[in-house]
Design a protein around this motif. Structure first.
Motif, PDB file in Angstrom:
ATOM      1  N   ARG A   1       0.845  -1.181   0.000  1.00 42.81           N
ATOM      2  CA  ARG A   1       0.000   0.000   0.000  1.00 42.81           C
ATOM      3  C   ARG A   1       0.885   1.237   0.000  1.00 42.81           C
ATOM      4  NH1 ARG A   1      -4.346  -1.322   4.846  1.00 42.81           N
ATOM      5  NH2 ARG A   1      -5.044  -3.353   4.095  1.00 42.81           N
ATOM      6  N   THR A   2       0.329   2.328  -0.412  1.00 40.20           N
ATOM      7  CA  THR A   2       1.046   3.598  -0.373  1.00 40.20           C
ATOM      8  C   THR A   2       0.369   4.495   0.640  1.00 40.20           C
ATOM      9  OG1 THR A   2      -0.325   4.442  -2.157  1.00 40.20           O
ATOM     10  CG2 THR A   2       1.749   3.402  -2.786  1.00 40.20           C
ATOM     11  N   PRO A   3       1.096   5.480   1.165  1.00 44.65           N
ATOM     12  CA  PRO A   3       0.513   6.330   2.191  1.00 44.65           C
ATOM     13  C   PRO A   3      -0.707   7.104   1.719  1.00 44.65           C
ATOM     14  CG  PRO A   3       2.901   6.538   2.157  1.00 44.65           C
ATOM     15  CD  PRO A   3       2.514   5.728   0.963  1.00 44.65           C
ATOM     16  N   GLU A   4      -0.737   7.487   0.460  1.00 41.12           N
ATOM     17  CA  GLU A   4      -1.817   8.326  -0.015  1.00 41.12           C
ATOM     18  C   GLU A   4      -3.107   7.517  -0.139  1.00 41.12           C
ATOM     19  OE1 GLU A   4       2.053   9.767  -0.986  1.00 41.12           O
ATOM     20  OE2 GLU A   4       1.019   7.937  -1.621  1.00 41.12           O
TER      21      GLU A   4
ATOM     22  N   SER B   1      -6.899   3.083   3.235  1.00 45.26           N
ATOM     23  CA  SER B   1      -8.219   2.797   3.777  1.00 45.26           C
ATOM     24  C   SER B   1      -8.292   3.091   5.262  1.00 45.26           C
ATOM     25  CB  SER B   1      -8.578   1.334   3.514  1.00 45.26           C
ATOM     26  OG  SER B   1      -7.620   0.487   4.131  1.00 45.26           O
ATOM     27  N   SER B   2      -7.108   3.072   5.955  1.00 49.26           N
ATOM     28  CA  SER B   2      -7.123   3.332   7.394  1.00 49.26           C
ATOM     29  C   SER B   2      -7.584   4.747   7.702  1.00 49.26           C
ATOM     30  CB  SER B   2      -5.731   3.090   7.978  1.00 49.26           C
ATOM     31  OG  SER B   2      -4.811   3.994   7.431  1.00 49.26           O
ATOM     32  N   GLU B   3      -7.271   5.700   6.812  1.00 51.20           N
ATOM     33  CA  GLU B   3      -7.710   7.075   7.033  1.00 51.20           C
ATOM     34  C   GLU B   3      -9.222   7.142   6.981  1.00 51.20           C
ATOM     35  OE1 GLU B   3      -5.721   9.345   4.119  1.00 51.20           O
ATOM     36  OE2 GLU B   3      -3.784   9.331   5.151  1.00 51.20           O
ATOM     37  N   ARG B   4      -9.838   6.423   6.029  1.00 50.48           N
ATOM     38  CA  ARG B   4     -11.281   6.437   5.911  1.00 50.48           C
ATOM     39  C   ARG B   4     -11.925   5.750   7.095  1.00 50.48           C
ATOM     40  NH1 ARG B   4      -9.704   5.007   0.672  1.00 50.48           N
ATOM     41  NH2 ARG B   4     -10.313   2.841   1.039  1.00 50.48           N
TER      42      ARG B   4
ATOM     43  N   ALA C   1       2.416   1.647   3.725  1.00 46.25           N
ATOM     44  CA  ALA C   1       1.686   2.054   4.920  1.00 46.25           C
ATOM     45  C   ALA C   1       0.481   1.161   5.090  1.00 46.25           C
ATOM     46  CB  ALA C   1       1.271   3.524   4.832  1.00 46.25           C
ATOM     47  N   GLY C   2       0.007   1.057   6.316  1.00 47.51           N
ATOM     48  CA  GLY C   2      -1.166   0.245   6.586  1.00 47.51           C
ATOM     49  C   GLY C   2      -1.803   0.679   7.887  1.00 47.51           C
ATOM     50  N   SER C   3      -3.042   0.238   8.076  1.00 52.42           N
ATOM     51  CA  SER C   3      -3.761   0.593   9.296  1.00 52.42           C
ATOM     52  C   SER C   3      -3.203  -0.180  10.478  1.00 52.42           C
ATOM     53  CB  SER C   3      -5.254   0.295   9.127  1.00 52.42           C
ATOM     54  OG  SER C   3      -5.445  -1.095   8.876  1.00 52.42           O
TER      55      SER C   3
ATOM     56  N   ASP D   1       3.105  -6.806  13.147  1.00 58.34           N
ATOM     57  CA  ASP D   1       1.984  -7.445  12.446  1.00 58.34           C
ATOM     58  C   ASP D   1       1.709  -6.751  11.119  1.00 58.34           C
ATOM     59  OD1 ASP D   1       1.632  -9.198  14.579  1.00 58.34           O
ATOM     60  OD2 ASP D   1       0.242  -7.844  15.596  1.00 58.34           O
ATOM     61  N   VAL D   2       1.661  -5.429  11.134  1.00 61.54           N
ATOM     62  CA  VAL D   2       1.380  -4.672   9.908  1.00 61.54           C
ATOM     63  C   VAL D   2       2.529  -4.840   8.920  1.00 61.54           C
ATOM     64  CG1 VAL D   2       0.803  -2.404   8.972  1.00 61.54           C
ATOM     65  CG2 VAL D   2       0.008  -3.051  11.252  1.00 61.54           C
ATOM     66  N   ALA D   3       3.759  -4.855   9.418  1.00 59.41           N
ATOM     67  CA  ALA D   3       4.908  -5.047   8.525  1.00 59.41           C
ATOM     68  C   ALA D   3       4.812  -6.371   7.797  1.00 59.41           C
ATOM     69  CB  ALA D   3       6.208  -4.968   9.334  1.00 59.41           C
TER      70      ALA D   3
END
Length: 556
Positions: A459-462, A465-468, A482-484, A493-495
């Motif tokens: 995923r890319t920072p821009e 879905s975590s922002e939404r 990047a990830g939520s 875990d996210v890595a």
């Protein structure tokens, strides 16, 4: 006469006389011009013989290195032909310049070519050694020395190849020293006040392969795996009693890691032993118990951990174990006894029933053999047979009955987290300072489920879905992913979900392998034992423990 001799030699199946032979037989009647021709011919034969012997020696050297036996035979034939030519030329020179009868010299040369004994006159004149002429002796000796030299060089090459194989088996040592983990019983402000109880491991982290030499069934659900160097000899690393190794096994096309404490003594340099309990939901333990057999090769990294006691810290140690938590304490116990340590060793061991006691026979034997070792085993309930020893959980009464002058002892505890917390509370009530207590727990002991790494999802920072969703975001700057970061997950875990490579080992916040730099934001960590002095000031976090309530970024 010469024609008759040639006919006789053809009938015998050998080549006719060489050109020099008739010339030598008629040497007294030769003119000066003919004698010069014979001398030139003799010199040419000696030169061509030398060339053939040189060619034969080179060919023999090449064939020895490649084990080409046909080429060896051809090289020997060249050596024989070269020696024959050289010898015939030498005989001609002797006849030309010597005082012996030329016919005698020629006949002796002819006899040597035919394999016939020399004339008595020649044997009286010429010196010999071991039945051959001095010339042949020196040629043979030189050839033998040359062959011995080649064999020695081949042996050196084989030794270098063996060392190379061993170095390939051990794929290398990390340059850094293992991080010194602190006791999980200590609060943050106690981390640098451990005194003599803090043992900083000096071993280096190693990555490589080990072979399963033996598998021992300790109990119904516990096996010990003895691991050896695939290349033979000593282990390619050093370790301290109480440290752990991380094993990597394949599962679903990925490699899953799990840490297990070493049960064997560091004094055993040829192997280590990992004692593993089979957890039905455990990915790695299930693989080890069901799919690994003697002779298999497994991948490891380590050693790591600071749950260490070497005997230099004090003159008395109390070891308290619950279930399979006895494994690191068994390493300490074995090591101290191997060294004939003269301090007092107390082991209090709690199990569910007598059938669950690991190393039961060995503990009985060691206690009989070593008067400074005292073992007390308590069980929660009887098994198929009635247990003659204490029953129930570890209590204050059991501890005080076993160990005198308790507040002066150093204590190591390993087992399930509830058991360790209850034991620490008992020890506090008995007046034991927290600085004298070390604890150790991994994976299932912490109540953590063994998880398979999830498939990488870049995923890319821009526009993430975590922002939404209103969840905090963790951004991995070096990987541009990047990830939520939901409340039930940590940075590691996210890595794994995103395919970001962060090295790890224990996943318990103890070993410190997963240390990364926090570039922005704030995190909280349930366990911080793997941090080194100064890490907090430099914004170093443990990826396996770090969670956040707001956006963060890390260097990974």
């Amino acid at each position: 006469m010469m024609e008759g001799m040639g006919d006789m030699m053809r009938q015998m199946g050998v080549p006719p006389p060489r050109e020099l032979y008739p010339s030598l037989m008629t040497l007294p009647e030769l003119s000066p011009e003919k004698r010069a021709e014979v001398e030139a011919s003799a010199h040419d034969r000696m030169a061509s013989g030398t060339d053939l012997m040189t060619e034969g020696l080179d060919s023999l050297a090449n064939s020895l290195s490649s084990n080409d036996y046909e080429a060896m035979q051809q090289a020997i034939a060249l050596l024989h032909e070269g020696m024959a030519r050289f010898d015939s030329g030498l005989a001609a020179h002797r006849a030309l310049v010597g005082t012996n009868d030329p016919r005698t010299v020629a006949l002796d040369w002819f006899r040597s070519e035919m394999g016939l004994p020399e004339s008595p006159a020649t044997r009286r004149i010429q010196g010999r050694i071991l039945g051959v002429t001095w010339f042949h002796f020196w040629v043979m000796l030189s050839s033998a020395l040359f062959v011995v030299t080649l064999l020695w060089l081949q042996l050196l090459k084989m030794r270098r190849a063996s060392r190379l194989l061993r170095s390939l088996t051990a794929t290398g040592l990390d340059a850094g020293v293992l991080p010194a983990a602190q006791s999980s019983a200590q609060p943050d402000n106690q981390q640098h006040k451990r005194g003599v109880n803090t043992t900083t491991p000096t071993t280096q982290r190693w990555y490589g392969q080990l072979r399963v030499g033996r598998i021992f069934q300790e109990t119904a659900d516990v096996k010990t795996f003895r691991l050896i160097n695939p290349a033979g000899g000593h282990l390619p690393f050093d370790y301290l009693p109480g440290q752990f190794m991380t094993v990597m096994v394949p599962s679903g096309g990925q490699r899953v890691r799990r840490s297990y404490t070493i049960a064997s003594s560091p004094s055993q340099r040829d192997y280590i032993e990992l004692t593993v309990k089979h957890a039905p939901e455990g990915v790695v333990s299930s693989h080890l118990h069901s799919a690994v057999h003697e002779g298999d090769i497994l991948e490891f990294s380590g050693p790591a951990g600071s749950f260490v006691f070497t005997g230099r810290e004090c003159k008395c140690i109390l070891l308290i174990a619950g279930g399979v938590g006895i494994t690191p304490l068994m390493s300490v116990l074995r090591y101290l006894l191997d060294r004939s340590w003269n301090g007092d060793i107390f082991l209090i061991y709690g199990c569910h029933n007598p059938d669950d006691i690991i190393f039961r026979e060995e503990l009985d034997y060691l206690q009989r053999r070593h008067p400074n070792l005292q073992v007390v085993i308590t069980v929660s309930q009887d098994g198929e047979t009635v247990w003659p020893g204490p029953h129930g959980r570890i209590t204050k009464e059991l501890i005080t009955e076993t160990v005198s002058d308790l507040p002066s002892r150093y204590i190591h505890i390993c087992g399930p987290v509830p058991m360790m917390e209850a034991t620490k509370q008992l020890l506090a009530e008995l007046g034991v300072s927290q600085e004298r207590i070390k604890t150790e727990a991994f994976g299932p002991a912490l109540g953590k489920e063994e998880r398979l790494p999830k498939a990488a999802q870049a995923r890319t920072p821009e526009g993430s879905s975590s922002e939404r969703a209103g969840l905090p975001t963790v951004t991995f700057i070096d990987s541009n992913k990047a990830g939520s970061l939901p409340p039930d997950k940590v940075v590691l875990d996210v890595a794994e979900e995103l395919g970001v490579d962060i090295d790890y080992s224990c996943r318990s916040g103890i070993c410190g392998v997963c240390r990364v730099k926090l570039l922005s934001g704030e995190v909280s960590m349930a366990v911080e034992d793997g941090l080194q002095p100064g890490d907090k000031e430099n914004h170093i976090i443990l990826a396996c423990q770090a969670s956040a309530t707001s956006d963060i970024s890390v260097k990974a």
